[in-house]
Design a protein around this motif. Structure first.
Motif, PDB file in Angstrom:
ATOM      1  N   GLY A   1       0.797  -1.221   0.000  1.00 55.88           N
ATOM      2  CA  GLY A   1       0.000   0.000   0.000  1.00 55.88           C
ATOM      3  C   GLY A   1       0.823   1.261   0.000  1.00 55.88           C
ATOM      4  O   GLY A   1       0.275   2.370   0.030  1.00 55.88           O
ATOM      5  N   ASP A   2       2.162   1.126  -0.077  1.00 54.74           N
ATOM      6  CA  ASP A   2       3.021   2.314  -0.109  1.00 54.74           C
ATOM      7  C   ASP A   2       2.976   2.997  -1.474  1.00 54.74           C
ATOM      8  O   ASP A   2       3.215   4.194  -1.582  1.00 54.74           O
ATOM      9  N   LEU A   3       2.699   2.236  -2.510  1.00 49.03           N
ATOM     10  CA  LEU A   3       2.499   2.763  -3.854  1.00 49.03           C
ATOM     11  C   LEU A   3       1.079   2.398  -4.276  1.00 49.03           C
ATOM     12  O   LEU A   3       0.623   1.284  -4.042  1.00 49.03           O
ATOM     13  N   ASP A   4       0.384   3.349  -4.872  1.00 48.74           N
ATOM     14  CA  ASP A   4      -1.011   3.085  -5.238  1.00 48.74           C
ATOM     15  C   ASP A   4      -1.349   3.803  -6.533  1.00 48.74           C
ATOM     16  O   ASP A   4      -0.570   4.626  -7.034  1.00 48.74           O
ATOM     17  N   LEU A   5      -2.514   3.501  -7.048  1.00 50.75           N
ATOM     18  CA  LEU A   5      -3.037   4.219  -8.210  1.00 50.75           C
ATOM     19  C   LEU A   5      -3.877   5.391  -7.733  1.00 50.75           C
ATOM     20  O   LEU A   5      -4.558   5.289  -6.702  1.00 50.75           O
ATOM     21  N   ALA A   6      -3.829   6.476  -8.471  1.00 49.14           N
ATOM     22  CA  ALA A   6      -4.780   7.552  -8.206  1.00 49.14           C
ATOM     23  C   ALA A   6      -6.180   7.052  -8.542  1.00 49.14           C
ATOM     24  O   ALA A   6      -6.351   6.192  -9.413  1.00 49.14           O
ATOM     25  N   PRO A   7      -7.217   7.538  -7.871  1.00 48.81           N
ATOM     26  CA  PRO A   7      -8.577   7.050  -8.113  1.00 48.81           C
ATOM     27  C   PRO A   7      -8.995   7.138  -9.578  1.00 48.81           C
ATOM     28  O   PRO A   7      -9.757   6.290 -10.060  1.00 48.81           O
ATOM     29  N   GLU A   8      -8.493   8.127 -10.292  1.00 50.25           N
ATOM     30  CA  GLU A   8      -8.892   8.301 -11.691  1.00 50.25           C
ATOM     31  C   GLU A   8      -8.085   7.433 -12.655  1.00 50.25           C
ATOM     32  O   GLU A   8      -8.374   7.373 -13.852  1.00 50.25           O
ATOM     33  N   SER A   9      -7.061   6.744 -12.166  1.00 48.61           N
ATOM     34  CA  SER A   9      -6.213   5.930 -13.035  1.00 48.61           C
ATOM     35  C   SER A   9      -6.819   4.546 -13.250  1.00 48.61           C
ATOM     36  O   SER A   9      -7.451   3.981 -12.357  1.00 48.61           O
ATOM     37  N   ASP A  10      -6.592   4.004 -14.438  1.00 48.91           N
ATOM     38  CA  ASP A  10      -7.076   2.678 -14.792  1.00 48.91           C
ATOM     39  C   ASP A  10      -5.935   1.668 -14.629  1.00 48.91           C
ATOM     40  O   ASP A  10      -4.851   1.858 -15.194  1.00 48.91           O
ATOM     41  N   LEU A  11      -6.176   0.605 -13.866  1.00 51.69           N
ATOM     42  CA  LEU A  11      -5.126  -0.368 -13.587  1.00 51.69           C
ATOM     43  C   LEU A  11      -4.580  -0.989 -14.868  1.00 51.69           C
ATOM     44  O   LEU A  11      -3.364  -1.154 -15.022  1.00 51.69           O
ATOM     45  N   TYR A  12      -5.469  -1.337 -15.799  1.00 52.65           N
ATOM     46  CA  TYR A  12      -5.018  -1.948 -17.046  1.00 52.65           C
ATOM     47  C   TYR A  12      -4.126  -0.990 -17.842  1.00 52.65           C
ATOM     48  O   TYR A  12      -3.124  -1.401 -18.436  1.00 52.65           O
ATOM     49  N   GLU A  13      -4.482   0.293 -17.832  1.00 55.45           N
ATOM     50  CA  GLU A  13      -3.685   1.284 -18.557  1.00 55.45           C
ATOM     51  C   GLU A  13      -2.294   1.413 -17.935  1.00 55.45           C
ATOM     52  O   GLU A  13      -1.284   1.498 -18.647  1.00 55.45           O
ATOM     53  N   VAL A  14      -2.240   1.409 -16.602  1.00 52.61           N
ATOM     54  CA  VAL A  14      -0.945   1.497 -15.913  1.00 52.61           C
ATOM     55  C   VAL A  14      -0.085   0.285 -16.244  1.00 52.61           C
ATOM     56  O   VAL A  14       1.094   0.405 -16.603  1.00 52.61           O
ATOM     57  N   LEU A  15      -0.670  -0.902 -16.143  1.00 54.37           N
ATOM     58  CA  LEU A  15       0.088  -2.126 -16.390  1.00 54.37           C
ATOM     59  C   LEU A  15       0.542  -2.238 -17.841  1.00 54.37           C
ATOM     60  O   LEU A  15       1.655  -2.702 -18.119  1.00 54.37           O
ATOM     61  N   HIS A  16      -0.310  -1.816 -18.759  1.00 48.84           N
ATOM     62  CA  HIS A  16       0.072  -1.838 -20.172  1.00 48.84           C
ATOM     63  C   HIS A  16       1.255  -0.908 -20.412  1.00 48.84           C
ATOM     64  O   HIS A  16       2.216  -1.269 -21.115  1.00 48.84           O
ATOM     65  N   ALA A  17       1.214   0.283 -19.818  1.00 50.86           N
ATOM     66  CA  ALA A  17       2.305   1.243 -20.002  1.00 50.86           C
ATOM     67  C   ALA A  17       3.614   0.707 -19.423  1.00 50.86           C
ATOM     68  O   ALA A  17       4.683   0.823 -20.045  1.00 50.86           O
ATOM     69  N   VAL A  18       3.541   0.101 -18.245  1.00 46.39           N
ATOM     70  CA  VAL A  18       4.747  -0.432 -17.604  1.00 46.39           C
ATOM     71  C   VAL A  18       5.311  -1.600 -18.405  1.00 46.39           C
ATOM     72  O   VAL A  18       6.529  -1.697 -18.618  1.00 46.39           O
ATOM     73  N   ALA A  19       4.448  -2.499 -18.888  1.00 49.88           N
ATOM     74  CA  ALA A  19       4.913  -3.653 -19.657  1.00 49.88           C
ATOM     75  C   ALA A  19       5.575  -3.216 -20.954  1.00 49.88           C
ATOM     76  O   ALA A  19       6.637  -3.743 -21.334  1.00 49.88           O
ATOM     77  N   ALA A  20       4.960  -2.269 -21.641  1.00 52.13           N
ATOM     78  CA  ALA A  20       5.539  -1.785 -22.905  1.00 52.13           C
ATOM     79  C   ALA A  20       6.882  -1.107 -22.666  1.00 52.13           C
ATOM     80  O   ALA A  20       7.846  -1.306 -23.419  1.00 52.13           O
ATOM     81  N   PHE A  21       6.975  -0.318 -21.603  1.00 52.65           N
ATOM     82  CA  PHE A  21       8.226   0.374 -21.287  1.00 52.65           C
ATOM     83  C   PHE A  21       9.318  -0.640 -20.926  1.00 52.65           C
ATOM     84  O   PHE A  21      10.460  -0.523 -21.384  1.00 52.65           O
ATOM     85  N   THR A  22       8.959  -1.649 -20.127  1.00 51.50           N
ATOM     86  CA  THR A  22       9.924  -2.671 -19.732  1.00 51.50           C
ATOM     87  C   THR A  22      10.457  -3.422 -20.945  1.00 51.50           C
ATOM     88  O   THR A  22      11.660  -3.696 -21.053  1.00 51.50           O
ATOM     89  N   GLU A  23       9.559  -3.747 -21.872  1.00 47.86           N
ATOM     90  CA  GLU A  23       9.969  -4.459 -23.079  1.00 47.86           C
ATOM     91  C   GLU A  23      10.934  -3.614 -23.909  1.00 47.86           C
ATOM     92  O   GLU A  23      11.928  -4.121 -24.443  1.00 47.86           O
ATOM     93  N   GLN A  24      10.661  -2.312 -24.010  1.00 44.53           N
ATOM     94  CA  GLN A  24      11.558  -1.418 -24.750  1.00 44.53           C
ATOM     95  C   GLN A  24      12.924  -1.336 -24.080  1.00 44.53           C
ATOM     96  O   GLN A  24      13.963  -1.351 -24.755  1.00 44.53           O
ATOM     97  N   GLN A  25      12.930  -1.262 -22.762  1.00 47.13           N
ATOM     98  CA  GLN A  25      14.191  -1.181 -22.027  1.00 47.13           C
ATOM     99  C   GLN A  25      15.017  -2.455 -22.220  1.00 47.13           C
ATOM    100  O   GLN A  25      16.224  -2.404 -22.433  1.00 47.13           O
ATOM    101  N   GLU A  26      14.333  -3.607 -22.146  1.00 45.33           N
ATOM    102  CA  GLU A  26      15.045  -4.876 -22.316  1.00 45.33           C
ATOM    103  C   GLU A  26      15.584  -5.018 -23.732  1.00 45.33           C
ATOM    104  O   GLU A  26      16.695  -5.516 -23.940  1.00 45.33           O
ATOM    105  N   ALA A  27      14.797  -4.570 -24.718  1.00 44.79           N
ATOM    106  CA  ALA A  27      15.242  -4.658 -26.110  1.00 44.79           C
ATOM    107  C   ALA A  27      16.484  -3.795 -26.358  1.00 44.79           C
ATOM    108  O   ALA A  27      17.323  -4.114 -27.202  1.00 44.79           O
TER     109      ALA A  27
END
Length: 451
Positions: free
Chosen positions: A67-93
């Motif tokens: 609970g130390d890191l959370d989503l803002a109420p207006e944020s969509d969990l799927y959108e956050v996870l998609h952004a993180v996954a895409a960024f991670t893939e770019q970094q690894e590539a």
């Protein structure tokens, strides 16, 4: 002095050499990052400590679960996870792998300095109590019991909230007529029964029987005798009660038993639905060979199992640290080709492989919706940390299925007779046929028509 978010985000982006795909709000109310990106909240300094001591997926998971890191109420969990996954893939590539050495090395000094100035530098926080701590030899029977208990023995009431009345914990089968999760799960169970060619009087083994849904469906609609085994004490207790309430205790035997300990074959058919992921690559041939030995000649195995994409050439496979620590300890995913090869090496003839990848994505989104709709009750039942684990893992897996990072396959295999006969009809349509009404009527055992 610059605001906390500005200092931390600026230093992190300099270290990564790229803009992070999120907007960050710190505990002082300051914000920094991409203006239109989803907003995440660092509720306290401990959130940063999790990330400094364990950069990457595990640190993020620990910060979120605690609970130390959370989503803002207006944020969509799927959108956050998609952004993180895409960024991670770019970094690894691009060859970027952020680790503790990077943060404590010369390139990470600005980030550490920012953490020091904002009071975020400190001792490593203890992992959340929901993190698994396995003991013993990998895939020994005792350690496997620990792993299964960690995931499944968290409370049947909680699973009822998430899974709904079907109590099926694997992907549903979304036929055009399926208007609800329960209908889609019934369609999946029925598809498996048809692939196995179940007929009244047959004997079915359901390996990893969960809460008894497959056993009940097969006995009620196909007139078979069923042995279901699981090493989850809570699942077995729940399944036995369901069987008794349905008046089927004379035809369904639910056992607290390891698949390696079943003494009373042969069976006419075996279903293994969402269980093989727990077996482990080192034990998979033993698993497949053991099931072959429990089947009568001409008997069928339906193996329903999650798969991963093959490794890129020259790159080792890395298990998800979050999934391994919080969700499925010691679980392993393999490419479907490896699974098929091992099933054949054990002596089976593989006759059919069907991917249900998109079906699992839809199912997971239904489970996430169930959890979010009953969030307060879920937290009362299992605590905030565990509810957060389930929400994060199910949403992340839904995206992984949608984006073809993981898959799900039903592999139908046969123990051919010594003569080489498989016993399968000539066409797929024929071996998917349901029992006729006269077959069910003559048996006197089917309690209803197939779903």
């Amino acid at each position: 002095m610059a605001k906390v978010a500005t200092q931390l985000v600026g230093a992190l982006e300099e270290l990564l050499g790229a803009r992070i795909p999120l907007r960050v709000r710190a505990w002082d109310g300051s914000e920094a990052g991409a203006p239109e990106a989803p907003l995440v909240v660092l509720r306290n300094r401990r959130a940063v400590r999790h990330l400094i001591w364990q950069p990457g997926e595990l640190g993020l998971a620990r910060a979120y679960v605690s609970g130390d890191l959370d989503l803002a109420p207006e944020s969509d969990l799927y959108e956050v996870l998609h952004a993180v996954a895409a960024f991670t893939e770019q970094q690894e590539a691009s060859g970027q792998h952020l680790g503790l050495k990077d943060i404590t090395g010369p390139e990470g000094r600005r980030l550490l300095a920012a953490a020091l100035r904002t009071g975020a530098l400190g001792l490593q926080p203890a992992p959340p109590p929901e993190e698994a701590r396995q003991q013993g030899r990998l895939h020994s029977r005792g350690r496997d019991r620990q792993a299964i208990s960690h995931h499944y023995d968290v409370g049947n009431d909680f699973y009822e909230l998430v899974l709904g009345s079907s109590m099926v914990y694997s992907c549903a089968y979304w036929e055009p007529a399926a208007r609800s999760l329960e209908a889609a799960q019934a369609a999946k169970l029925d598809l498996i029964c048809r692939k196995l060619g179940l007929r009244p009087g047959m004997r079915l083994l359901d390996v990893g029987c969960g809460w008894g849904s497959m056993a009940l469906h097969a006995a009620q609609h196909y007139g078979v005798e069923v042995v279901g085994v699981s090493i989850s004490t809570e699942q077995v207790a729940y399944a036995r009660k369901r069987v008794a309430d349905a008046g089927l205790a004379d035809r369904i035997d639910i056992r607290l038993q390891d698949y390696r300990e079943i003494p009373d074959g042969p069976f006419d058919a075996i279903s293994s639905i969402g269980m093989a992921e727990h077996v482990g690559s080192s034990e998979y041939l033993t698993y497949a060979s053991g099931l072959l030995g429990l089947l009568a000649p001409g008997g069928r195995l339906l193996n329903h199992q999650i798969s991963r994409r093959p490794n890129r050439q020259g790159q080792p496979h890395v298990q998800s640290a979050f999934i391994d620590r919080y969700v499925f300890p010691d679980g392993e995913l393999s490419p479907v080709g490896s699974t098929v090869s091992l099933i054949e090496e054990a002596g089976f003839e593989v006759r059919d492989v069907e991917s249900l990848r998109e079906h699992y994505a839809l199912t997971l989104r239904e489970w996430v919706a169930n959890l979010e709709a009953n969030w307060a009750q879920a937290v009362r039942l299992v605590g905030s940390g565990r509810a957060r684990v389930w929400r994060l893992y199910m949403a992340a897996c839904a995206l992984a299925f949608e984006e073809n990072r993981i898959g799900i396959n039903q592999v139908l295999a046969v123990r051919t007779e010594q003569s080489g006969r498989s016993g399968l009809p000539a066409t797929r349509e024929q071996w998917l046929a349901r029992p006729t009404a006269s077959e069910l009527g003559r048996s006197g055992k089917a309690a209803g028509t197939a779903a």
